[in-house]
Enzyme design. Structure first.
Site, PDB file in Angstrom:
ATOM      1  N   ASP A   1       0.859  -1.179   0.000  1.00 18.51           N
ATOM      2  CA  ASP A   1       0.000   0.000   0.000  1.00 18.51           C
ATOM      3  C   ASP A   1       0.904   1.240   0.000  1.00 18.51           C
ATOM      4  O   ASP A   1       2.116   1.167   0.227  1.00 18.51           O
ATOM      5  CB  ASP A   1      -0.971  -0.008   1.186  1.00 18.51           C
ATOM      6  CG  ASP A   1      -2.223   0.826   0.895  1.00 18.51           C
ATOM      7  OD1 ASP A   1      -2.202   1.635  -0.049  1.00 18.51           O
ATOM      8  OD2 ASP A   1      -3.222   0.686   1.626  1.00 18.51           O
TER       9      ASP A   1
HETATM   10  C1  BGC Z   1      -5.221   3.011   0.251  1.00 12.16           C
HETATM   11  C2  BGC Z   1      -5.450   1.892  -0.732  1.00 12.16           C
HETATM   12  C3  BGC Z   1      -5.398   2.411  -2.145  1.00 12.16           C
HETATM   13  C4  BGC Z   1      -4.102   3.137  -2.371  1.00 12.16           C
HETATM   14  C5  BGC Z   1      -3.927   3.659  -3.779  1.00 12.16           C
HETATM   15  C6  BGC Z   1      -4.026   3.851  -0.105  1.00 12.16           C
HETATM   16  O1  BGC Z   1      -3.926   4.980   0.673  1.00 12.16           O
HETATM   17  O2  BGC Z   1      -5.097   2.461   1.540  1.00 12.16           O
HETATM   18  O3  BGC Z   1      -6.667   1.251  -0.472  1.00 12.16           O
HETATM   19  O4  BGC Z   1      -5.577   1.368  -3.048  1.00 12.16           O
HETATM   20  O5  BGC Z   1      -4.015   4.217  -1.469  1.00 12.16           O
HETATM   21  O6  BGC Z   1      -4.782   4.698  -4.043  1.00 12.16           O
END
Ligand code: BGC
Length: 710
Positions: A254
């Site tokens: 993430d």
């Molecule tokens: C979130 C994810 C997301 C990623 C990309 C993160 O902050 O936790 O769920 O897919 O950002 O946007």
């Protein structure tokens, strides 16, 4: 490929970081991250692009610069629609309709694919039990079995039925591995701590279901689980995901979470973080630069082998190959089809149906439905006149979404529809006397009031936890005052989590939630309010009386001192002195404009041997005056086991649609697999003995039958 080029494949940056950048001229955010021209030219994937035209330009630019001519992969969070927005996943869970969920995901995939997206960071299948956590809105609820079904439906919806070979198929990425939804205190990014049993029995099944459904990618989570951040948790990603479950697709971190292992105090620095992440077999680093900066040194020191890097790059290239990117680097991206399909009438119609099915009628003392001949309606509240798409609404635009006021005006052109805010959202502001008086005047002058209350879009979603999940004080006061001057007040709630309504539920005769319904929310609201469409949604998260009951979920463990009935005031039992134990509205709950009678269930046998099955049958009758749907829910309980078992657990359901007066026999097959759990021995199996079983309209009702597994 050089090692640097391989590491660039294993790195992902936001589109805006790469867009303004040419090979020899690294500018803006990319420069701030410390990327050089070679790295930018060879980068493997990007997240967050928006328009087909941009994707076409970026891909062409990339292919002109990348010495290996490996197409860039475009990824994005398409959580509940791309441009046409359907209800948030918590609302989609409330539809109890896997076919509808599949259709909505197909629609989202099509709009995303033509706009240049090939990978979707969805489904989020984190189990949620705490109403305070903001990301409840992204989950389908508190039940692991049900979430597993929804996970599979979503993966198949995005990826299609032909292994990504359909023109508009996009790869799915299940997240957040693992147990991100168990954040302590319901506060996002907070730590999680649980036994191996709880992890395997409740938190892991939905990720596993996505893997079994063929999901192409897995995203690790931000949280630490039992002391180890999931971005570098070998036990989870290497042992369980890769070795035990055989997942051979791409694992991505993430956002910035490699680096955040340093913040957690688990990695000494970014170099240590890179080592821990690669040992956890994570292929793509999102938005930090640990691999790029330190992998060469780690290889030279012998801590990481180049073979590990090759394996990761191969998995990434295999995904690109499977998506056909080498033959057609733009895949379905098309400016013309983007204009044709995004927000087309067919998609709006599907989003409307989804919003109608997601809505849950919580209370109705006879004021709903409104008459088709009604002369005047006051639409009051901070959310009366705005579209409500919800957090993570991708390319959805609020001004393209139908508000409740607009929906009612379109549905009832002859009626007088007046609109007043009555108060601000009230999170920080007190009630404004002038706004209140204007709303009260309107309420007095109208035959009915539709009072639009609840949460702003930004009160749930990532980073948006709440310590108090009730309505803010100003909204409560507005509700009491409006309902006092107009007893035909209907409360329409917008919310991204369960709300605690214990202190307001008696103040008005009708309540329903539409969650955050998306593009067609207002049209769906009008159809429901007027009874043109019946309510059929059922909750997939318990709604507490009070936030102090959190975490609250129906499949809780038995205790040694259960409370004997919810009216009991007996002491020295597991209870609150100031609140019931039970939620205000249980899992599975939802009313309709018609009535359903559940006949007494029967079992085809009272004993089964291992490997055998039995059938539970019951008759369900629509005893009201309108066609409608009910969700018959099958629960089981193992009363004596090697480990304490939950009071009930869902094992099947049937969504049954019946005309007025119609009845139908519903059957559930119960087999040994449905009785299995991770026993005290750590084996997943059914233990012989007595079982109880219910077929009920929610998790708190129904009459138990018993049978024995020999
Ligand atoms: C979130 C994810 C997301 C990623 C990309 C993160 O902050 O936790 O769920 O897919 O950002 O946007």
């Amino acid at each position: 490929m050089t090692l640097e080029q391989k590491l660039a494949q294993m790195s992902q940056y936001g589109t805006s970081y790469l867009m303004a950048t040419a090979k020899d001229d690294v500018t803006g955010p990319a420069r701030a991250l410390g990327l050089n021209g070679e790295q930018v030219a060879a980068v493997g994937s990007t997240l967050g692009s928006a328009q087909a035209a941009d994707v076409i330009a970026m891909q062409q630019n990339h292919l002109a610069n990348d010495p290996n001519k490996i197409p860039l992969l475009f990824m994005r969070d398409v959580i509940h629609g791309y441009r046409t927005i359907y209800p948030i996943p918590l609302g989609m869970g409330a539809t109890w309709d896997e076919g509808l969920v599949y259709d909505c995901c197909r629609m989202a995939a099509k709009e995303a694919a033509v706009s240049g997206i090939q990978v979707n960071f969805s489904p989020m299948v984190d189990l949620v039990r705490d109403c305070r956590w903001g990301r409840n809105m992204e989950s389908t609820g508190e039940d692991p079995w049900y979430n597993s079904r929804m996970a599979a439906a979503m993966v198949k919806g995005y990826q299609g039925d032909d292994d990504l070979q359909g023109k508009y198929d996009i790869a799915a990425c299940v997240k957040h591995f693992a147990a991100y939804g168990a954040a302590e205190s319901g506060r996002d990014y907070n730590t999680t701590d649980m036994s191996e049993h709880t992890l395997r029995e409740y938190y892991l099944p939905a990720y596993r279901a996505a893997v079994d459904a063929g999901v192409e990618m897995v995203m690790t989570s931000f949280n630490a689980l039992n002391g180890i951040p999931c971005a570098g948790n070998s036990r989870l990603a290497a042992d369980i995901l890769r070795n035990e479950w055989g997942f051979d697709g791409v694992v991505i971190s993430d956002w910035n979470s490699f680096h955040e292992m340093v913040n957690h105090g688990y990695a000494a620095n970014d170099r240590d973080a890179a080592e821990k992440a690669i040992q956890a077999v994570t292929d793509i680093e999102m938005m930090s630069t640990c691999y790029l900066r330190y992998m060469r040194a780690l290889i030279e020191e012998g801590k990481v082998s180049e073979e590990q890097i090759d394996q990761a790059v191969l998995r990434i290239l295999r995904l690109k190959e499977k998506l056909g990117m080498f033959e057609n680097p733009l895949r379905a991206t098309s400016v013309e089809e983007e204009a044709k399909y995004c927000l087309c009438e067919e998609h709006r119609a599907l989003a409307r149906r989804a919003a109608e099915q997601a809505a849950v009628l919580l209370k109705n003392d006879g004021v709903l439905p409104l008459s088709e001949n009604i002369g005047s309606i006051a639409v009051i509240g901070p959310f009366a006149a705005c579209g409500m798409n919800g957090w993570w609404s991708c390319q959805g635009k609020t001004d393209e979404s139908v508000s409740v006021a607009a929906g009612l005006r379109a549905a009832l052109p002859q009626a007088t529809i007046t609109v007043a805010a009555g108060c601000t959202d009230g999170l920080h502001d007190p009630l404004d006397p002038a706004m209140l008086e204007a709303a009260l005047d309107m309420a007095r002058a109208s035959e009915s009031v539709v009072l639009c209350l609840g949460e702003q879009e930004g009160w749930s979603g990532e980073g948006n936890s709440r310590a108090d999940v009730g309505l803010p004080a100003a909204q409560k006061e507005l509700l009491r005052r409006v309902a006092a001057v107009n007893p035909r007040t209907v409360v329409l709630l917008f919310n991204g989590r369960p709300l605690a309504l214990g202190d307001v539920i008696d103040a008005a005769p009708a309540f329903f939630t539409m969650w955050q319904p998306g593009t067609e929310g207002g049209s769906a609201a009008a159809n429901l309010l007027l009874g043109r469409v019946n309510f059929s949604g059922h909750l997939t998260m318990s709604f507490p009386y009070h936030v102090g009951q959190a975490p609250i979920y129906y499949n809780s463990m038995r205790t040694g001192r259960p409370k004997p009935g919810d009216d009991s005031t007996m002491g020295y039992v597991s209870r609150y002195v100031d609140c019931p134990n039970a939620p205000l509205f249980p899992f599975g709950y939802g009313l309709s404009y018609t009535d359903f009678t559940y006949g007494r269930p029967t079992l085809s046998a009272t004993q089964i041997k291992r490997g055998e099955s039995l059938t539970l049958s019951l008759t369900v009758k629509n005893t009201g005056k309108m066609a409608g749907s009910t969700v018959v829910q099958l629960y089981i309980h193992d009363p004596v086991a090697s480990l304490v078992r939950p009071v009930r657990e869902m094992r099947d359901y049937a969504r049954v649609t019946l005309g007025a007066g119609e009845e139908k026999e519903v059957q559930f097959k119960i087999d040994e697999a449905m009785l299995a759990f991770y026993t005290a021995e750590g084996r997943y199996e059914a233990e012989p003995g007595c079982f109880r079983v219910w077929a009920a309209p929610d998790a708190a009702s129904g009459e138990a039958l018993s049978f024995t597994l020999l």
